[in-house]
Design a protein around this motif. Sequence first.
Motif, PDB file in Angstrom:
ATOM      1  N   GLU A   7       0.846  -1.186   0.000  1.00 14.95           N
ATOM      2  CA  GLU A   7       0.000   0.000   0.000  1.00 14.95           C
ATOM      3  C   GLU A   7       0.888   1.245   0.000  1.00 14.95           C
ATOM      4  N   SER A  10      -0.183   4.447   1.957  1.00 18.92           N
ATOM      5  CA  SER A  10      -0.508   4.352   3.375  1.00 18.92           C
ATOM      6  C   SER A  10       0.654   4.767   4.261  1.00 18.92           C
ATOM      7  N   GLU A 150      -9.690  -5.642  -6.469  1.00 19.26           N
ATOM      8  CA  GLU A 150     -10.532  -4.667  -5.779  1.00 19.26           C
ATOM      9  C   GLU A 150     -11.355  -5.342  -4.679  1.00 19.26           C
ATOM     10  N   THR A 153      -9.234  -5.665  -1.759  1.00 23.65           N
ATOM     11  CA  THR A 153      -9.086  -4.362  -1.107  1.00 23.65           C
ATOM     12  C   THR A 153     -10.255  -4.092  -0.168  1.00 23.65           C
ATOM     13  N   LYS A 157     -10.173  -3.555   3.890  1.00 26.49           N
ATOM     14  CA  LYS A 157     -10.516  -2.250   4.449  1.00 26.49           C
ATOM     15  C   LYS A 157     -11.867  -2.226   5.165  1.00 26.49           C
ATOM     16  N   ARG A 214      -8.927   6.522   7.071  1.00 21.33           N
ATOM     17  CA  ARG A 214      -8.183   6.152   5.871  1.00 21.33           C
ATOM     18  C   ARG A 214      -8.811   4.934   5.190  1.00 21.33           C
ATOM     19  N   HIS A 217     -11.828   6.071   3.276  1.00 25.15           N
ATOM     20  CA  HIS A 217     -11.424   6.744   2.043  1.00 25.15           C
ATOM     21  C   HIS A 217     -10.975   5.728   0.987  1.00 25.15           C
ATOM     22  N   ASP A 218     -10.253   4.704   1.426  1.00 21.07           N
ATOM     23  CA  ASP A 218      -9.791   3.683   0.485  1.00 21.07           C
ATOM     24  C   ASP A 218     -10.966   2.921  -0.124  1.00 21.07           C
ATOM     25  N   LYS A 221     -12.497   5.157  -2.763  1.00 20.84           N
ATOM     26  CA  LYS A 221     -11.653   5.148  -3.961  1.00 20.84           C
ATOM     27  C   LYS A 221     -11.826   3.844  -4.740  1.00 20.84           C
ATOM     28  N   SER A 222     -11.897   2.745  -4.015  1.00 19.99           N
ATOM     29  CA  SER A 222     -12.066   1.448  -4.672  1.00 19.99           C
ATOM     30  C   SER A 222     -13.389   1.386  -5.427  1.00 19.99           C
TER      31      SER A 222
END
Length: 280
Positions: A7, A10, A150, A153, A157, A214, A217-218, A221-222
């Motif tokens: 990452e 990060s 994805e 991810t 997260k 964070r 937010h990730d 974005k994903s």
Amino acid sequence: GMKWIDEPFSIDPQELAHNFATSSVLDRSKIFSIFVFVAVSVLILPFLVCLHVDGTFGPDASWFATLIPLWFWDAFILFYHIRVILMGPIQKPDHIPAEEWVDPLPMKKRFFSLARFLLIVLFELLVALKLDLIANIPWSVIFFPLYIWEATTLYKKWPLARMRIVTVEDLEQALGKPFTQFTQPEKDLIGKRYNVVPNLNCPEFEAAQKLKVRARHDIIKSLFRVVFVIVLLVQLDGNFDWNWWIVFSPFWVMTVLICFANFQAYAEVQENTLKKDPNL
């Protein structure tokens, strides 16, 4: 190193600068050499791609040859992943009790990171095969490794984004006894469901809150990347001839949201700073 490869965004810049400043001259030279290598690898690839697209290499140029810097970079990262796995579990330091020791880089996480990296490599290979007309594969199939990437991810997260942060005082009030009287099974159960911090003003709470924000937010974005891939596939595999500005619209929206979120975070930090010291 493993965290940076898995990452890249990060990493805390302040932590990175502190580690660099406190390292030896030899270590600084190694770090500087690595950054130079990374910079050259990153910059030369789009340069070669532009030359290929413009026809500078000729009509029969191979995309596999054009992407040689990418293959070298992938080989370097793969070597690093394998090296980290072969290191084995991290041994417990002598000054830490066995019941308190947690491996910061468990083997499961190392294999998981390797699997995520291999998905990216598979996607790159499929794209090269498609562009070189070696394999007549639909773009929807080529992007399949990215779908899985994805998904992993979100898998990573989602628990962090839903993490519940509680203080020791909250737990003591809920269970009606001091924290020191909690049994080990109770502590284990609490540790699985909550992130326990001493109080709301401690550094642990701030770190946990940053981790949670964070992660959210990730995830956002994903989701935007997923929307972009879907629109892109409709453009590539479908019979649509949309304007490319529309195809890339998820990125424009995401960029605006990121700028707004960063501005809001800056405003909150500035407000908290003024509360602590009005003379600033």
